[in-house]
Design a protein around this motif. Structure first.
Motif, short mmCIF file in Angstrom:
data_model
loop_
_atom_site.label_atom_id
_atom_site.label_comp_id
_atom_site.label_asym_id
_atom_site.label_seq_id
_atom_site.Cartn_x
_atom_site.Cartn_y
_atom_site.Cartn_z
N ASP A 1 0.85 -1.19 0.00
CA ASP A 1 0.00 0.00 0.00
C ASP A 1 0.88 1.24 0.00
OD1 ASP A 1 0.94 0.23 2.68
OD2 ASP A 1 -0.76 -0.91 3.41
N LYS B 1 1.40 3.47 2.29
CA LYS B 1 2.22 3.63 3.49
C LYS B 1 3.52 2.85 3.38
CE LYS B 1 0.05 3.91 7.34
NZ LYS B 1 -0.73 3.60 8.58
N GLU B 2 3.44 1.65 2.80
CA GLU B 2 4.66 0.85 2.64
C GLU B 2 5.58 1.45 1.58
OE1 GLU B 2 5.85 -3.89 2.15
OE2 GLU B 2 3.79 -3.29 2.60
N GLU C 1 5.91 4.65 1.03
CA GLU C 1 6.56 5.76 1.73
C GLU C 1 7.66 5.25 2.66
OE1 GLU C 1 3.47 7.82 3.74
OE2 GLU C 1 2.57 8.63 1.91
#
Length: 321
Positions: free
Chosen positions: A270, A272-273, A275
């Motif tokens: 996703d 977040k991963e 980033e």
């Protein structure tokens, strides 16, 4: 060439619990273990697997070059052992190896191959094959005078010269130039649209992803995945980060990355991963270039299945409607 008309109720190719065991001085080797699936008329079907998975053994049994230890193989309902003549007439096989007769010209080789199947006065179709495979200017050249790529084109023409309804391509583009790959796929795709069934084995997974409607994957002689290509791709929700890097990856990223020269691919589930990976790169002093973020491709799916990283995929033996 006219379209192929076959009864859809009978599979073009049927592998029925096919097993193959080789017995040698060091014991038994199980090359195939109850391989079972059908390929329907008109399909473009991919058979994938690492070296030693059993692909060539399965093709050899289909072609009548090897005998299965158990099970049966049929081509349009004809058993490859009990009704071998009818089965082989229905098949056109392009082998991996460059096999040719050095004493004949290209046209002569095609006429002789045509005669093996009792097909005569076939010059119009031979001319069409020569034109579509870029061999027209080599028609009267001796086979010994041809380059490796040209010899492979002749192998394709020989496989098609008797107009078989089923075409088997065993690593047809291994070691050939881009022009031949494009020429071959354009011609084979046209034949497939006319109704020919195509079975392809290849290590170029981008070809399988682009061409094949369904794919079976073999590992150590067993079918470990069998589904529509779109379903295999949808089976992984992974996002792939692709970028170029001159520096050495931090160990925690290197352990889960696929690196080809300067190209690095890292799976991220996703945003977040994504980033987190970028932050880790910057913290380690790495400057990624040409960053791309996209869905996993068939190569990613293949590696996950072969390495046992993905959930087992359903083995859908029947063809999708």
């Amino acid at each position: 060439m006219s379209s192929i008309s076959t009864g859809a109720s009978t599979p073009a190719i049927s592998f029925q619990d096919v097993s193959k065991t080789y017995v040698g001085a060091r014991g038994s080797v199980h090359a195939l273990d109850n391989v079972a699936f059908d390929i329907q008329p008109g399909e473009f079907f991919g058979l994938l697997g690492p070296n030693g998975a059993g692909k060539t053994t399965l093709i050899s049994i289909l072609a009548g070059l090897a005998r299965a230890s158990g099970g049966a193989v049929k081509v349009h309902g004809h058993d490859v052992v009990a009704d071998y003549a009818a089965a082989r007439r229905s098949l056109g096989i392009v082998p991996q190896e460059l096999v040719f007769d050095p004493f004949f010209s290209v046209r002569e080789a095609l006429r002789i191959q045509s005669g093996y199947f009792g097909v005569y006065d076939n010059d119009a179709w031979i001319d069409e094959l020569l034109e579509n495979l870029g061999l027209s200017d080599k028609a009267n050249a001796n086979m010994r005078q041809l380059s490796g790529g040209m010899k492979r084109r002749v192998l394709v023409a020989q496989a098609l010269v008797h107009r078989p309804p089923v075409i088997v391509l065993d690593e047809p583009t291994a070691g050939v130039d881009v022009e031949l790959r494009q020429t071959l796929w354009q011609f084979v795709a046209r034949l497939n649209k006319q109704g020919h069934t195509v079975l392809l084995t290849t290590h170029y997974l981008e070809e399988a992803e682009a061409l094949c409607g369904r794919i079976a994957m073999l590992k150590q002689g067993k079918v470990v995945a069998l589904d529509r290509t779109s379903a295999l791709l949808a089976g992984t929700a992974s996002t792939m980060m692709r970028f170029k890097l001159d520096a050495v990856l931090p160990p925690d990223l290197a352990s889960k990355a696929r690196v080809t020269g300067r190209i690095v691919q890292i799976k991220a589930h996703d945003a977040k991963e994504v980033e987190a990976v970028l932050a880790r790169l910057h913290a380690a002093g790495c400057q990624p270039e040409d960053l791309e973020i996209g869905r996993a491709d068939l190569e990613n799916v293949f590696l996950e299945i072969m390495q046992g990283e993905s959930k087992p995929l359903p083995l859908k033996v029947e063809a999708a409607a």
